[in-house]
Design a protein around this motif. Structure first.
Motif, PDB file in Angstrom:
ATOM      1  N   PHE A 101       0.840  -1.201   0.000  1.00  0.00           N
ATOM      2  CA  PHE A 101       0.000   0.000   0.000  1.00  0.00           C
ATOM      3  C   PHE A 101       0.874   1.250   0.000  1.00  0.00           C
ATOM      4  O   PHE A 101       0.659   2.176  -0.796  1.00  0.00           O
ATOM      5  N   SER A 102       1.874   1.275   0.868  1.00  0.00           N
ATOM      6  CA  SER A 102       2.777   2.424   0.950  1.00  0.00           C
ATOM      7  C   SER A 102       3.607   2.566  -0.326  1.00  0.00           C
ATOM      8  O   SER A 102       3.793   3.684  -0.830  1.00  0.00           O
ATOM      9  N   ILE A 103       4.084   1.446  -0.861  1.00  0.00           N
ATOM     10  CA  ILE A 103       4.857   1.488  -2.106  1.00  0.00           C
ATOM     11  C   ILE A 103       4.004   2.054  -3.239  1.00  0.00           C
ATOM     12  O   ILE A 103       4.457   2.900  -4.025  1.00  0.00           O
ATOM     13  N   GLY A 104       2.755   1.590  -3.325  1.00  0.00           N
ATOM     14  CA  GLY A 104       1.857   2.078  -4.369  1.00  0.00           C
ATOM     15  C   GLY A 104       1.639   3.576  -4.291  1.00  0.00           C
ATOM     16  O   GLY A 104       1.647   4.281  -5.317  1.00  0.00           O
ATOM     17  N   LEU A 105       1.452   4.085  -3.078  1.00  0.00           N
ATOM     18  CA  LEU A 105       1.235   5.523  -2.908  1.00  0.00           C
ATOM     19  C   LEU A 105       2.475   6.331  -3.284  1.00  0.00           C
ATOM     20  O   LEU A 105       2.364   7.411  -3.892  1.00  0.00           O
ATOM     21  N   VAL A 106       3.654   5.825  -2.929  1.00  0.00           N
ATOM     22  CA  VAL A 106       4.890   6.535  -3.274  1.00  0.00           C
ATOM     23  C   VAL A 106       5.087   6.552  -4.792  1.00  0.00           C
ATOM     24  O   VAL A 106       5.448   7.587  -5.381  1.00  0.00           O
ATOM     25  N   VAL A 107       4.861   5.410  -5.450  1.00  0.00           N
ATOM     26  CA  VAL A 107       4.961   5.353  -6.915  1.00  0.00           C
ATOM     27  C   VAL A 107       3.972   6.320  -7.551  1.00  0.00           C
ATOM     28  O   VAL A 107       4.308   7.055  -8.500  1.00  0.00           O
ATOM     29  N   PHE A 108       2.756   6.356  -7.029  1.00  0.00           N
ATOM     30  CA  PHE A 108       1.721   7.256  -7.538  1.00  0.00           C
ATOM     31  C   PHE A 108       2.145   8.716  -7.374  1.00  0.00           C
ATOM     32  O   PHE A 108       2.001   9.531  -8.302  1.00  0.00           O
ATOM     33  N   ALA A 109       2.671   9.059  -6.201  1.00  0.00           N
ATOM     34  CA  ALA A 109       3.061  10.443  -5.922  1.00  0.00           C
ATOM     35  C   ALA A 109       4.230  10.880  -6.793  1.00  0.00           C
ATOM     36  O   ALA A 109       4.214  11.978  -7.377  1.00  0.00           O
ATOM     37  N   LEU A 110       5.261  10.030  -6.899  1.00  0.00           N
ATOM     38  CA  LEU A 110       6.451  10.411  -7.674  1.00  0.00           C
ATOM     39  C   LEU A 110       6.141  10.505  -9.170  1.00  0.00           C
ATOM     40  O   LEU A 110       6.647  11.401  -9.858  1.00  0.00           O
ATOM     41  N   SER A 111       5.322   9.603  -9.676  1.00  0.00           N
ATOM     42  CA  SER A 111       4.951   9.685 -11.096  1.00  0.00           C
ATOM     43  C   SER A 111       4.052  10.893 -11.353  1.00  0.00           C
ATOM     44  O   SER A 111       4.083  11.472 -12.451  1.00  0.00           O
ATOM     45  N   SER A 112       3.260  11.296 -10.356  1.00  0.00           N
ATOM     46  CA  SER A 112       2.473  12.532 -10.485  1.00  0.00           C
ATOM     47  C   SER A 112       3.397  13.738 -10.596  1.00  0.00           C
ATOM     48  O   SER A 112       3.149  14.666 -11.379  1.00  0.00           O
TER      49      SER A 112
END
Length: 502
Positions: A101-112
């Motif tokens: 869950f945390s990894i997914g959010l970080v990937v989402f934030a950085l790609s944003s």
């Protein structure tokens, strides 16, 4: 005393199997915080489907993107989102839900962040594809975390209703927020806003969420199954995206559709032979899981088609601005928030999922039949809005109910699989509904030729497409009648929570 008793009943039992854990009583404020984190994450990943649509014209102008390539700013996100949901859900069962869950959010934030800084079309579309992968990981694991945190029964039903209502309302909110941000801060701000939300939520998740995973004896990921289902879903969504733009019977749609059928069939063969399958085929036969996923797909197919067609109708036929068209959907978003977030869960807890699904799909079908009366000059307040509210009422009742039914058959250790599957059904349903609707509109417009004005021909096509929505809802009624609705009983128990690592 009553408050403490309520807190004990609401507690999570998501301790890692086979591992010792420190225990402490759960508290209602803490569970509320956990639910808030999961809902916020789901809100932003759903929001990103629609928030970019309002800014597409500005992006095209600044980056020099062709009209044909503009669709991929939206489609790249939906493609990877749907393609990686099932894999993400199952991987979270094996390797840890909080971690993924945390990894997914970080990937989402950085790609944003990359998307907001994108200097070119290629970088922007690539960032959107990676953003979709992060969103898939966060969405699938977020729902499974909710399932293992709230015990089956009234507490889980209430949490799922809030989760489903916010997810549904996020689409309309994206159109409104996209218009406001683009008009005031520019199109790049619609990506930058995700960065602090994603990072802060990820950090808080590591602090407050409990790590959990399934049976530790089953830690091997079915790699052939994972690759085949992910590839098959990616090709399927690509085909449906082409169908929505080129027509369902175009070569660009039919060829990848056939290829996806072959790849997904190979996935079923792999799962049948695997000793540790990604998705045991017996899982679909358990309880209400198959019918609930069918209902999720049908509901999303019908609703996606309605939202897209009415957005086009308001802007191109009635001359609404993009922001005004977004605001026109605000009442439907409020219906999802209040009916989906409160009433539906209470009805499911009282009567079970089956009658709620039946009533919801029946109301949806009635709403789509009312939309068949649409004309070029239908007034919004007295003509269009009441019909939109009827469809939204039925969908709001249905969303929460199929979430509950689709997750109720999952055994311990399968929460991620069940979450990934129900999310996948929804995300596949949207492109299917849109492809069917666009094909219907195209056939009707071509048949009318020059006998009527282009606007009248388009609206006539929309009317037939809404009849298609009524047919999809009617199929949902059949699945609702066939569904096996498990009785949910809240059993008081003394739970324990693993103390999260600081």
């Amino acid at each position: 005393m009553e408050s403490n008793s309520h807190a004990r009943r609401m507690a999570s039992v998501s301790v890692e199997q086979g591992a010792p854990a420190q225990t402490k009583p759960a508290s209602s404020p803490r569970l509320s915080l956990i639910l808030t984190l999961l809902v916020v994450a789901q809100f932003v990943v759903v929001l990103d489907f629609s928030i970019v649509q309002i800014a597409l014209q500005t992006m095209r102008t600044e980056l020099g993107i062709s009209l044909a390539d503009t669709q991929w700013i939206v489609s790249a996100y939906g493609l990877t989102f749907a393609g990686f949901l099932l894999l993400s859900g199952r991987a979270s069962d094996l390797y840890g839900r909080r971690k993924l869950f945390s990894i997914g959010l970080v990937v989402f934030a950085l790609s944003s962040l990359v998307g907001g800084l994108a200097p070119s079309e290629a970088v922007l579309i690539g960032a959107r594809a990676v953003q979709g992968i992060g969103a898939a990981i966060a969405s699938a694991t977020g729902l499974s975390l909710l399932v293992v945190t709230f015990p089956e029964g009234r507490e889980r039903n209430r949490a799922l209703s809030i989760f489903a209502a916010v997810s549904s309302a996020a689409y309309a909110a994206g159109v409104i927020l996209g218009g406001l941000l683009t008009a005031t801060l520019g199109w790049r701000s619609i990506f930058f806003v995700n960065v602090p939300i994603g990072i802060v939520t990820a950090v808080m998740a590591t602090r407050f969420l409990v790590e959990s995973r399934g049976d530790l004896s089953q830690r091997r990921l079915d790699l052939p199954g994972a690759l085949s289902v992910t590839a098959g879903l990616l090709i399927l969504i690509y085909a449906l995206t082409n169908a929505a733009n080129q027509g369902l019977f175009s070569l660009l749609a039919l060829a990848p559709l056939a290829l996806s059928a072959v790849v997904l069939a190979s996935f079923l063969v792999i799962e049948h032979k695997s000793s540790a399958p990604l998705m045991p085929l017996s899982f679909l036969r358990r309880g209400a899981i198959f019918s609930a996923n069918a209902l999720a797909m049908l509901t999303f197919a019908a609703m996606t088609a309605m939202l897209i067609l009415l957005t086009i109708y308001l802007q191109q036929i009635q001359g609404y601005s993009a922001l005004s068209a977004g605001l026109a959907f605000l009442p439907t978003a409020l219906v999802f928030l209040f009916v989906g977030g409160y009433l539906s869960a209470k009805l499911v807890s009282r009567f079970g999922a089956k009658p709620v699904l039946f009533v919801g799909m029946t109301i949806m079908a009635a709403g789509f039949l009312l939309l068949d009366q649409l004309t070029v000059g239908t007034p919004y307040l007295t003509g269009l809005l009441p019909e939109m509210l009827v469809v939204s009422l039925g969908a709001a009742l249905t969303y929460t109910a199929f979430y509950i039914a689709g997750l109720s058959g999952a055994r311990k250790g399968e929460e991620g699989l069940a979450s990934g599957l129900i999310n996948t059904s929804m995300q596949v349903g949207g492109p299917i509904g849109l492809a069917i609707a666009v094909t219907i509109v195209g056939v009707v417009v071509a048949g009318l030729g020059g006998s009527v004005t282009p606007g009248a021909a388009t609206v006539e096509g929309f009317r037939y497409a809404f009849l298609g929505g009524a047919v999809l809802s009617g199929m949902g009624i059949i699945f609702a009648l066939l569904i096996r609705s498990p009785k949910t009983v809240v059993v008081p128990r003394e739970p324990s929570l693993e103390t999260p690592s600081p």
